[in-house]
Design a protein around this motif. Structure first.
Motif, PDB file in Angstrom:
ATOM      1  N   SER A 109       4.541 -36.830  17.731  1.00 19.44           N
ATOM      2  CA  SER A 109       5.323 -37.856  18.798  1.00 19.44           C
ATOM      3  C   SER A 109       6.225 -36.860  19.728  1.00 19.44           C
ATOM      4  CB  SER A 109       6.207 -38.590  17.873  1.00 19.44           C
ATOM      5  OG  SER A 109       7.096 -38.064  17.037  1.00 19.44           O
ATOM      6  N   GLY A 110       6.731 -37.618  20.446  1.00 20.68           N
ATOM      7  CA  GLY A 110       7.607 -36.939  21.393  1.00 20.68           C
ATOM      8  C   GLY A 110       7.251 -36.467  22.762  1.00 20.68           C
ATOM      9  N   GLY A 111       5.781 -36.836  22.941  1.00 24.87           N
ATOM     10  CA  GLY A 111       5.194 -36.447  24.365  1.00 24.87           C
ATOM     11  C   GLY A 111       5.777 -37.426  25.396  1.00 24.87           C
ATOM     12  N   GLY A 112       5.476 -37.129  26.557  1.00 25.74           N
ATOM     13  CA  GLY A 112       5.829 -37.919  27.582  1.00 25.74           C
ATOM     14  C   GLY A 112       5.720 -37.196  29.081  1.00 25.74           C
ATOM     15  N   LEU A 113       6.275 -37.754  30.092  1.00 22.93           N
ATOM     16  CA  LEU A 113       6.300 -37.273  31.476  1.00 22.93           C
ATOM     17  C   LEU A 113       7.760 -36.624  31.569  1.00 22.93           C
ATOM     18  CD1 LEU A 113       5.057 -37.317  34.233  1.00 22.93           C
ATOM     19  CD2 LEU A 113       6.149 -39.296  34.797  1.00 22.93           C
ATOM     20  N   GLY A 156      11.873 -29.045  33.396  1.00 21.93           N
ATOM     21  CA  GLY A 156      12.805 -29.999  32.221  1.00 21.93           C
ATOM     22  C   GLY A 156      12.181 -29.552  30.722  1.00 21.93           C
ATOM     23  N   SER A 157      12.727 -30.236  29.729  1.00 21.39           N
ATOM     24  CA  SER A 157      12.492 -29.872  28.356  1.00 21.39           C
ATOM     25  C   SER A 157      11.876 -31.159  27.652  1.00 21.39           C
ATOM     26  CB  SER A 157      13.595 -29.473  27.752  1.00 21.39           C
ATOM     27  OG  SER A 157      14.269 -28.308  28.372  1.00 21.39           O
ATOM     28  N   LEU A 158      11.290 -30.897  26.482  1.00 21.69           N
ATOM     29  CA  LEU A 158      10.622 -31.877  25.506  1.00 21.69           C
ATOM     30  C   LEU A 158      10.607 -31.252  24.078  1.00 21.69           C
ATOM     31  CD1 LEU A 158       7.608 -33.658  27.141  1.00 21.69           C
ATOM     32  CD2 LEU A 158       9.932 -34.791  26.656  1.00 21.69           C
ATOM     33  N   ASP A 164       1.600 -26.576  31.713  1.00 17.00           N
ATOM     34  CA  ASP A 164       1.848 -26.860  30.270  1.00 17.00           C
ATOM     35  C   ASP A 164       1.393 -28.431  30.119  1.00 17.00           C
ATOM     36  OD1 ASP A 164       4.962 -25.314  30.663  1.00 17.00           O
ATOM     37  OD2 ASP A 164       3.196 -24.652  29.513  1.00 17.00           O
ATOM     38  N   THR A 165       0.790 -28.872  30.947  1.00 18.72           N
ATOM     39  CA  THR A 165       0.329 -30.366  31.108  1.00 18.72           C
ATOM     40  C   THR A 165      -1.004 -30.334  30.191  1.00 18.72           C
ATOM     41  OG1 THR A 165       1.196 -31.106  33.073  1.00 18.72           O
ATOM     42  CG2 THR A 165      -0.717 -32.200  32.286  1.00 18.72           C
ATOM     43  N   VAL A 192       1.577 -34.540  27.113  1.00 17.07           N
ATOM     44  CA  VAL A 192       2.706 -33.864  27.695  1.00 17.07           C
ATOM     45  C   VAL A 192       2.299 -33.837  29.226  1.00 17.07           C
ATOM     46  CG1 VAL A 192       4.266 -31.991  28.163  1.00 17.07           C
ATOM     47  CG2 VAL A 192       3.721 -32.900  25.783  1.00 17.07           C
ATOM     48  N   THR A 193       2.997 -34.515  29.983  1.00 14.64           N
ATOM     49  CA  THR A 193       2.543 -34.339  31.486  1.00 14.64           C
ATOM     50  C   THR A 193       3.901 -33.849  32.120  1.00 14.64           C
ATOM     51  OG1 THR A 193       1.112 -36.317  31.413  1.00 14.64           O
ATOM     52  CG2 THR A 193       1.864 -35.419  33.531  1.00 14.64           C
ATOM     53  N   VAL A 194       3.578 -32.712  32.887  1.00 19.53           N
ATOM     54  CA  VAL A 194       4.704 -32.021  33.618  1.00 19.53           C
ATOM     55  C   VAL A 194       4.600 -32.189  35.284  1.00 19.53           C
ATOM     56  CG1 VAL A 194       6.060 -30.000  34.262  1.00 19.53           C
ATOM     57  CG2 VAL A 194       4.909 -30.356  31.902  1.00 19.53           C
TER      58      VAL A 194
END
Length: 122
Positions: free
Chosen positions: A7-11, A16-18, A90-91, A118-120
């Motif tokens: 969990s924790g992925g996103g745009l 930025g950081s995730l 990193d995407t 994860v999308t950067v």
């Protein structure tokens, strides 16, 4: 059998950081090496980072050294991937995987999560 749930992925914007989480259950998951892999469209699944069972030994692919940190909390049966200074390369879909030994080759891992995107954006 070990079950893994990411969990924790996103745009996120470039720079930025995730923080990704990998929740493990079943068997003696706390004794396994837990690794993070990622797979971008059209590319092979790539090793990113690994942690031994107590978190004292970690390894990283060169491209994320100094930006990503892997950590684990065995009391919570969770492994984290802290990602900073993200860029478009990193995407990918990020997966956690478990094995009794450390490998950088995906085929060597016995158990896998379903992945988190994860999308950067640049």
């Amino acid at each position: 059998q070990v079950q893994l749930v990411e969990s924790g992925g996103g745009l996120v914007q470039a720079g930025g950081s995730l923080r990704l989480s990998c929740a493990a259950s079943g068997g003696t998951s706390s004794k396994y090496v837990i690794s993070w892999f990622r797979q971008a469209p059209g590319k092979e699944r790539e090793f990113v980072a690994a942690s031994n069972w107590n978190g004292f030994s970690t390894r990283y692919v060169d491209s994320v050294k100094g930006r990503f940190t892997i950590s684990r909390d065995n009391a919570k049966n969770t492994v984290y991937l802290h990602m900073a200074h993200l860029n478009s390369e990193d995407t990918a879909v990020y997966y956690c995987a478990a094995s009794r030994q450390f490998w950088t080759t995906a085929e060597r891992y016995e158990f896998w999560g379903q992945g988190t995107q994860v999308t950067v954006s640049s």
